[in-house]
Scaffold this active site. Structure first.
Site, short mmCIF file in Angstrom:
data_model
loop_
_atom_site.label_atom_id
_atom_site.label_comp_id
_atom_site.label_asym_id
_atom_site.label_seq_id
_atom_site.Cartn_x
_atom_site.Cartn_y
_atom_site.Cartn_z
N ASP A 178 4.58 -12.55 -13.85
CA ASP A 178 5.58 -12.21 -14.84
C ASP A 178 5.01 -11.59 -16.10
O ASP A 178 4.78 -12.28 -17.08
CB ASP A 178 6.39 -13.45 -15.21
N HIS A 212 12.26 -2.08 -12.78
CA HIS A 212 12.50 -2.96 -13.92
C HIS A 212 11.44 -2.79 -15.01
O HIS A 212 11.76 -2.72 -16.20
CB HIS A 212 12.53 -4.40 -13.42
#
Length: 445
Positions: A251, A353
């Protein structure tokens, strides 16, 4: 996948801080500890969560790896100072356990009752963050445990100001967020008069604080909603590394860091006399504070897990194995957004993204993301209710969260695998000085 990371490790010199909680960075997130520094050893071990609908990416920025293990006994000794320039829990390194809870003032409760409540809450938070009992009504849930990096952070929702007769003190930046196409919001689990964020590296310490805060509310306020979250536990990996979210993706790698020259202006509200918006958008009582956008973002894991690894990587724009951009390099390598393959196709898809959330693709919009993952069981048909408790911090949500989320609404490849189910925006005032309680400048100003 996120391209801005969450607050991470600091060296012992940077975390010790003065007795009033102000360290070299003077962020209100300084720690005082004994023995081996977990922050020094773990570096970015606390990073987690996707940008998921906002934030321009976010997760750990790497520190120098260390092969040394972290003794479990060191975890409880970590202490975050309550008093300081900023409230704790904003730049504090990520903790393993978290609780978010919103309250509404009780019928008939106003400014006087709110002030008394914030005074009680501040005193309880100060005690618990020092590893002390909450008071005469302490439940002993955290008996024998140290502070365990506990932080308690307080904020005010839009409705708080009308309830307390302080409408003129409500900042323009606290205006309700616009509607987004990805919203499927449950109003009963959104917003609130008051918001409290709790984080700790021990689950019992975190719950102890949650229970104490709820008890302190007494007849002045009632719980509107409450959510529980978690992150990777300190020391869970062999060496410092960015954590993974519930989709299995590394992440993020880029988050505004306290060492950045523009960190303060991006994350914290300036004092009015130094702000170009003084007397217009900002209020003096919010100086050194920040705005928190809170979103409960459900991950549609059954759909996500049907994709091949290659398809998942194309959605995010990064390799699943190590978080490196699809254009090559390692996790921290800058993306080459123009690189194409032999067929002339962009290596990082146009709707990836990580491409959409980059600050340089959003007019520099950036925020500090500090999320928790969550899992609230399974639906009747066996679908997991799991995802991200997204929390981001910025000096102005209209210049941080909102423009990025609007752009994500227009074509983020990740949007079909997530659903925004709850939302809130809260004004989080600056830290309390010695002898003050959080929000005193608003409630007694």
């Amino acid at each position: 996948m996120a391209d801005q990371s969450i607050p991470q490790a600091r060296t012992p010199e940077a975390t010790r801080g003065a007795p009033d909680g102000s360290g070299p960075l003077d962020t209100g997130g300084a720690t005082a500890h004994e023995g081996i520094s977990r922050r020094r050893l773990l570096g970015t071990a606390g990073a987690t969560g996707l940008v998921l609908g906002a934030a321009g990416g976010a997760a750990g920025y790497a520190a120098a790896p260390s092969s040394a293990a972290t003794p479990l006994t060191s975890l409880g000794s970590e202490r975050v100072m309550f008093h300081g320039k900023h409230q704790p829990g904003i730049t504090t390194p990520m903790q393993a356990c978290g609780h978010l809870v919103a309250f509404d003032l009780a019928a008939g409760a106003g400014r006087k009752e709110a002030a008394a409540l914030l005074r009680r809450w501040s005193d309880t938070a100060r005690r618990l963050m020092a590893g002390e009992p909450a008071g005469t009504r302490d439940t002993s849930v955290a008996r024998d445990a140290g502070p365990s990096s506990l932080t308690v952070t307080f904020g005010f929702g839009h409705s708080f100001f009308g309830r307390t007769g302080l409408e003129e003190q409500r900042p323009v930046a606290l205006d309700p967020l616009p509607d987004f196409s990805s919203d499927h919001l449950d109003k009963s689990r959104s917003n609130g008069d008051l918001w409290v964020q709790i984080g700790a590296d021990d689950a019992l310490v975190a719950f102890h604080a949650l229970r104490a805060i709820q008890q302190d509310a007494g007849s002045a306020a009632r719980v509107r909603w409450q959510m529980n979250g978690f992150n990777r536990s300190p020391g869970a990996t062999a060496h410092p590394m960015t954590a993974r979210n519930l989709m299995g993706q590394v992440d993020g790698t880029r988050n505004p860091k306290p060492a950045d020259t523009d960190f303060e202006q991006r994350v914290f509200v300036p004092v009015p006399e130094k702000s170009e918006r003084a007397g217009k958008n900002e209020q003096a009582w919010m100086a050194n504070g920040s705005y928190a956008v809170v979103r409960r973002i459900r991950m549609l894991l059954d759909d996500w897990e049907t994709l091949s690894v290659k398809a998942q990587e194309d959605v995010i724009g990064r390799r699943k194995s190590d978080g490196a951009p699809l254009s090559g390099g390692i996790e921290t390598t800058e993306m080459d957004l123009e690189k194409t393959d032999k067929a002339g196709n962009l290596v990082i898809p146009i709707n990836a993204h990580a491409r959409i959330t980059r600050p340089d693709q959003n007019g520099g919009a950036a925020m500090v993301r500090r999320p928790f993952s969550y899992h609230d069981g399974f639906d009747a048909d066996g679908v997991p209710d799991a995802g991200l408790l997204f929390i981001c911090w910025q000096a102005d949500p209209l210049r941080g969260f909102v423009p990025v989320q609007r752009k994500l609404d227009r074509g983020d490849a990740l949007s079909r695998f997530i659903r925004h189910e709850a939302s809130g925006l809260f004004a989080v005032p600056g830290g309390a000085a010695q002898g003050e309680y959080v929000g005193q400048r608003l409630l007694e100003g």
